[in-house]
Every structure is written in C-alpha cells, then in structure tokens.
Design a protein around this motif. Structure first.
Motif, PDB file in Angstrom:
ATOM      1  N   ALA A 124       0.109   0.154   5.977  1.00 34.70           N
ATOM      2  CA  ALA A 124       0.483   0.250   4.565  1.00 34.70           C
ATOM      3  C   ALA A 124       1.558   1.313   4.350  1.00 34.70           C
ATOM      4  CB  ALA A 124      -0.747   0.555   3.711  1.00 34.70           C
ATOM      5  N   ALA A 125       1.416   2.445   5.029  1.00 34.49           N
ATOM      6  CA  ALA A 125       2.413   3.512   4.901  1.00 34.49           C
ATOM      7  C   ALA A 125       3.753   3.075   5.476  1.00 34.49           C
ATOM      8  CB  ALA A 125       1.921   4.772   5.601  1.00 34.49           C
ATOM      9  N   LEU A 126       3.734   2.433   6.633  1.00 31.94           N
ATOM     10  CA  LEU A 126       4.982   1.999   7.261  1.00 31.94           C
ATOM     11  C   LEU A 126       5.646   0.866   6.485  1.00 31.94           C
ATOM     12  CD1 LEU A 126       3.962   2.154  11.018  1.00 31.94           C
ATOM     13  CD2 LEU A 126       5.361   3.797   9.740  1.00 31.94           C
ATOM     14  N   LEU A 127       4.855   0.103   5.737  1.00 31.04           N
ATOM     15  CA  LEU A 127       5.404  -0.972   4.912  1.00 31.04           C
ATOM     16  C   LEU A 127       5.766  -0.488   3.500  1.00 31.04           C
ATOM     17  CD1 LEU A 127       2.985  -3.859   5.928  1.00 31.04           C
ATOM     18  CD2 LEU A 127       5.420  -3.667   6.500  1.00 31.04           C
ATOM     19  N   ASP A 128       5.679   0.811   3.280  1.00 31.50           N
ATOM     20  CA  ASP A 128       5.991   1.422   1.974  1.00 31.50           C
ATOM     21  C   ASP A 128       5.150   0.868   0.836  1.00 31.50           C
ATOM     22  OD1 ASP A 128       7.903   3.276   2.783  1.00 31.50           O
ATOM     23  OD2 ASP A 128       9.508   1.793   2.713  1.00 31.50           O
ATOM     24  N   MET A 129       3.892   0.546   1.130  1.00 35.20           N
ATOM     25  CA  MET A 129       2.996   0.068   0.083  1.00 35.20           C
ATOM     26  C   MET A 129       2.601   1.270  -0.773  1.00 35.20           C
ATOM     27  SD  MET A 129      -0.444  -2.232   0.552  1.00 35.20           S
ATOM     28  CE  MET A 129       0.431  -3.648   1.190  1.00 35.20           C
ATOM     29  N   ARG A 130       2.633   1.109  -2.063  1.00 34.36           N
ATOM     30  CA  ARG A 130       2.299   2.210  -2.967  1.00 34.36           C
ATOM     31  C   ARG A 130       0.819   2.557  -2.863  1.00 34.36           C
ATOM     32  NH1 ARG A 130       5.718   2.621  -8.194  1.00 34.36           N
ATOM     33  NH2 ARG A 130       4.062   4.123  -8.438  1.00 34.36           N
TER      34      ARG A 130
END
Length: 161
Positions: A124-130
């Motif tokens: 999620a962090a690497l995919l820039d998920m809020r």
C-alpha cells in the motif's frame, strides 16, 4: 499476596508473548493465535490480542517506509535488499493494483505466507495508497484472517480433545 503477583506476572507474560509475536513480520497473527491457544488462552482472547498486536506496525510502515527505502537505496550496503523487498512486494501486489482497497482487503485477509499485514502495508505504501483507505482495508483484511485462523485453531483444539 505473593502468589497473586506471580499469577499476574505469568498471565501478563503470556499476553505480552502473544502481543509481540503478532507484531513480528512473517509470523503476525497467523502464528500468534496458535501460540496463544497453545499457551492456554481461549481462541477469542488470543485472537483479540493478536489483532491488536499485528496492527501496531501498520501506521509506522505506511508513513515511514518510503522515506526509509529512499534513503537506504542510496547506500551500498542496503541497495540490493531494498530493491529485492520492493520488487517482491510489487510482484505480489497485482490484486491490490487491479482492485484497489478491495484487493488490499483480500490480500491481507487470505492467510497465506507472504500475504499479511506487513506485506499489505508495504505494498500500500509503495503504491501510494492514502492512509485513510489503506489502514481500514488492512484492518478488515486482518480481521478476516484472524477469524479464519481462530476457526482453524479452535478446530485443532477440538480434534486434540
């Protein structure tokens, strides 16, 4: 009085063992629930403690992993490790990329090796998920995994008795 303190420390020792075990990468609640049950906890108690413990690292991973990885990429010593972790997480995050929040819930909720809270948070962090989408999705997925593992742990207990 002495036996009360001893019993209290033994009880807290078991609870802290389950709590900290569930916060470890790779083990998470998938391993902590059976550990708690094996140490004499009820499956529900072990599950609730494991759920809480496994969610502790999530905000730290979501908020800090990108800057940490960016810094470590610049070092000779950790460049390969960061590349390997990033590549591995991104290669497993196809469902998350395709389905977004629902994909993250499923990714974390299916109790298979490499698909837990740590991997889901990293993806999620690497995919820039809020955060406001990622954290609830990881929590829901983790609850699903907890219910599955609690059911399996309870079933094993029934078989052993």
């Amino acid at each position: 009085m002495d036996t009360f303190v001893t019993q209290l420390l033994e009880f807290l020792n078991v609870e802290l063992t389950v709590l900290f075990t569930s916060a470890l990468p790779l083990i998470e609640l998938r391993g902590a629930i059976p550990v708690g049950v094996a140490l004499g906890m009820s499956p529900l108690h072990a599950t609730l403690l494991s759920l809480f413990g496994s969610m502790i690292p999530v905000p730290f991973i979501l908020f800090t992993i990108r800057p940490i990885f960016n810094y470590l990429k610049e070092t000779k010593m950790f460049h390969k490790l960061v590349h390997k972790l990033t590549h591995r997480s991104m290669s497993r995050s196809g469902r998350i990329q395709k389905y977004g929040v629902l994909g993250l819930i499923l990714f974390v909720g299916i109790p298979l090796p490499g698909t837990g809270v740590w991997s889901g948070s990293l993806a999620a962090a690497l995919l820039d998920m809020r955060f406001k989408y990622a954290f609830p999705a990881i929590l829901i997925g983790n609850i699903i995994a907890a219910v599955i593992i609690m059911g399996l742990s309870s079933g094993v207990l029934e078989l052993l008795q």
